[in-house]
Design an enzyme around this catalytic site. Structure first.
Site, PDB file in Angstrom:
ATOM      1  N   GLU A 154     -59.680  26.601 -19.908  1.00 43.60           N
ATOM      2  CA  GLU A 154     -59.586  27.771 -19.010  1.00 43.60           C
ATOM      3  C   GLU A 154     -60.317  27.550 -17.690  1.00 43.60           C
ATOM      4  OE1 GLU A 154     -57.343  29.054 -21.984  1.00 43.60           O
ATOM      5  OE2 GLU A 154     -57.388  29.575 -19.883  1.00 43.60           O
ATOM      6  N   HIS A 157     -58.450  25.589 -15.160  1.00 42.14           N
ATOM      7  CA  HIS A 157     -57.444  26.343 -14.384  1.00 42.14           C
ATOM      8  C   HIS A 157     -58.054  26.911 -13.105  1.00 42.14           C
ATOM      9  CE1 HIS A 157     -53.783  26.208 -16.696  1.00 42.14           C
ATOM     10  NE2 HIS A 157     -54.324  26.725 -17.781  1.00 42.14           N
TER      11      HIS A 157
END
Ligand SMILES: OCN(O)CCCc1ccccc1
Ligand code: NI
Length: 183
Positions: A154, A157
């Site tokens: 995550e 990203h």
């Protein structure tokens, strides 16, 4: 509610740029967005919601996957010790990590990638993450194993990094030497 149509796919600029820090305290709009991101992840793990809204299951989501270049992530999953991680986080950052690496034996996938990309994705085996929660509290998480992998996926990203960027092009299926597989 968020559905798959809200998720941008490979080729969208927001997946390849560095997202902007959120000024804290977050605005109502930013808190509403992070709440919807967390709800999407929970919905994506509910059989009825998957069926009804044609959702792909995910354990996390980052705002750039919605075309919003802000440093916000949501995670909802249990690790192999059944510890539940359910957070909406602003400005998550890795403040320290192990030299040792880990990886998921089956590789990784991504809601923004509509194809299988086989290969070992080396990750730090242990990380310490600081962030501010949806509720506004500053937290520090010491993560290992599956939780460490999810958080790194995550946070990548937010920095324009996709999981397959880490796969060794010459030898995609061989784990790195100093790596332990997530059990
Ligand atoms: O960015 C979220 N995402 O695309 C959903 C899948 C997340 C994920 C998948 C495999 C290993 C770690 C994390
Ligand atoms: Ni992803």
């Amino acid at each position: 509610m968020l559905t798959m149509k809200d998720i941008v796919r490979e080729g969208h600029e927001s997946l390849r740029i560095k997202a902007t820090k959120v000024n804290l305290p977050a605005t109502e709009e930013e808190k509403e967005l992070l709440t919807k991101m967390l709800q999407f992840i929970k919905n994506s793990q509910d059989e009825e919601m998957i069926e009804k809204y044609d959702l792909r299951s995910g354990v996390g989501l980052a705002a750039p996957q919605l075309g919003i270049s802000k440093r916000m992530i949501a995670v909802h999953f249990s690790d192999h010790n059944e510890r539940l991680y359910s957070y909406g986080l602003f400005n998550p950052r890795i403040i320290s990590h192990s030299v040792e690496q880990t990886y998921l034996p089956g590789g990784e996938g991504c809601l923004s990638v509509d194809r299988d990309v086989p290969g070992i994705v080396p990750r730090y085996a242990r990380i310490t993450v600081k962030a501010t929660t949806l509720e506004g509290e500053d937290i520090k998480l010491r993560l290992k194993g599956y939780a460490a992998v999810v958080f790194q996926h995550e946070i990548d990203h937010l920095n324009g990094v996709m999981f397959y960027d880490h796969i060794d092009k010459n030898d995609p299926m061989t784990p790195p030497d100093n790596a332990v597989s997530v059990d």
